[in-house]
Enzyme design. Sequence first.
Site, PDB file in Angstrom:
ATOM      1  N   THR A  70      -8.064  39.098 -15.602  1.00 23.07           N
ATOM      2  CA  THR A  70      -8.924  39.948 -14.797  1.00 23.07           C
ATOM      3  C   THR A  70      -8.807  41.388 -15.294  1.00 23.07           C
ATOM      4  OG1 THR A  70      -8.823  38.560 -12.863  1.00 23.07           O
ATOM      5  CG2 THR A  70      -8.944  40.902 -12.440  1.00 23.07           C
ATOM      6  N   THR A  97      -3.956  41.246  -9.846  1.00 24.99           N
ATOM      7  CA  THR A  97      -4.430  40.052 -10.549  1.00 24.99           C
ATOM      8  C   THR A  97      -3.503  38.894 -10.208  1.00 24.99           C
ATOM      9  OG1 THR A  97      -4.941  39.129 -12.732  1.00 24.99           O
ATOM     10  CG2 THR A  97      -3.083  40.622 -12.638  1.00 24.99           C
ATOM     11  N   GLY A  98      -3.968  37.678 -10.420  1.00 22.04           N
ATOM     12  CA  GLY A  98      -3.111  36.526 -10.157  1.00 22.04           C
ATOM     13  C   GLY A  98      -3.755  35.559  -9.182  1.00 22.04           C
ATOM     14  N   HIS A  99      -2.929  34.801  -8.489  1.00 20.85           N
ATOM     15  CA  HIS A  99      -3.427  33.729  -7.619  1.00 20.85           C
ATOM     16  C   HIS A  99      -4.093  34.308  -6.367  1.00 20.85           C
ATOM     17  CE1 HIS A  99      -2.832  30.383  -4.602  1.00 20.85           C
ATOM     18  NE2 HIS A  99      -3.543  29.830  -5.555  1.00 20.85           N
ATOM     19  N   GLY A 100      -5.428  34.270  -6.374  1.00 21.67           N
ATOM     20  CA  GLY A 100      -6.213  34.971  -5.350  1.00 21.67           C
ATOM     21  C   GLY A 100      -5.905  34.566  -3.929  1.00 21.67           C
ATOM     22  N   ILE A 118     -14.251  32.280  -3.003  1.00 24.83           N
ATOM     23  CA  ILE A 118     -14.119  33.731  -3.114  1.00 24.83           C
ATOM     24  C   ILE A 118     -12.634  34.060  -3.123  1.00 24.83           C
ATOM     25  CG2 ILE A 118     -14.597  35.940  -1.969  1.00 24.83           C
ATOM     26  CD1 ILE A 118     -17.129  34.571  -0.796  1.00 24.83           C
ATOM     27  N   GLY A 119     -12.219  34.856  -4.101  1.00 20.82           N
ATOM     28  CA  GLY A 119     -10.796  35.186  -4.236  1.00 20.82           C
ATOM     29  C   GLY A 119     -10.468  36.540  -3.637  1.00 20.82           C
TER      30      GLY A 119
HETATM   31  N1  ASP Z   1      -7.133  37.136  -8.776  1.00 18.54           N
HETATM   32  C1  ASP Z   1      -8.226  36.447  -9.401  1.00 18.54           C
HETATM   33  C2  ASP Z   1      -8.719  35.355  -8.464  1.00 18.54           C
HETATM   34  O1  ASP Z   1      -7.910  34.627  -7.921  1.00 18.54           O
HETATM   35  C3  ASP Z   1      -7.919  35.847 -10.727  1.00 18.54           C
HETATM   36  C4  ASP Z   1      -7.132  36.688 -11.693  1.00 18.54           C
HETATM   37  O2  ASP Z   1      -6.744  37.781 -11.384  1.00 18.54           O
HETATM   38  O3  ASP Z   1      -6.867  36.238 -12.807  1.00 18.54           O
HETATM   39  O4  ASP Z   1      -9.887  35.206  -8.340  1.00 18.54           O
END
Ligand code: ASP
Length: 259
Positions: free
Chosen positions: A118, A169-172, A147-148
């Site tokens: 991201t 960023t990461g697991h939404g 939707i994250g």
């Molecule tokens: N946070 C984002 C989501 O879960 C993905 C990401 O940051 O890589 O949509």
Amino acid sequence: MEKDEYFNAGYGSVLNLRGEVEMEASIMCGQNLNVGAVTLVKKFLHPISIAHKVLTDSPHSLLGAEGAELFALEKEFPTVPPESLISENAKKALEDFLQHGVFGRTEIGIENKADVGTVGAVAIDENGNVAVATSTGGMSGKAVGRIGDTPQIGSGTYADNHIGGVSTTGHGESILKYCLAHSIIKLMEGGLSADEATKTAVEGMTSRLKNTAGAITLSKDGDVGMHFSSNRMAWAYIKSNKIFYGINKDQELVDDYVN
Ligand code: ASP
């Protein structure tokens, strides 16, 4: 960066279970707490520019799906064919996911190259105005319409001139349960430095929810905070004519920055 396939945003965004790109973005201005966000955008290359337009030209904060696209058309953003946003690497990542992925536990990667991530940007100007923007394709193998955290203010993005700014960023699903960006802001308000606050909240989220994340932070005084509980996160910042950057744990490279 939304044009570069090595980022999970715009062209090169990861794909949902139907093999489509559905993008999300948000932007916040720390001076007046104005925000703009869009979600489930499929046929525009630059969702962050549409989010910015929501901030400047709409009475609303977050527009989604058909409504976001109608707004973008009204503001004369050029459309692109949705398939033109799909990269070969994103297709491969979805195939990998369908074969042995577990949603939320699989780090998105391009073989032998940097992980796609991201895009988050945090900035402060000479007048102390903080601005934060985040743009993403979400997570590979997500459900249609998922939707994250990224378009949710306080989760993916937060900016307040009185405290600082954060992009995550990461697991939404975990980030939004923990309101990660705003948690970091609150810890800074309570006296932690940008770096301590970022580490405390990211590790706190991971230990509570068992999923990984990363965040980049700036305090109102320009101090940088950065931390990730995932294996890797590509990051860079410019300060005093030097560029600092890295991707792996405990990696910090420095070069002269020529503007
Ligand atoms: N946070 C984002 C989501 O879960 C993905 C990401 O940051 O890589 O949509």
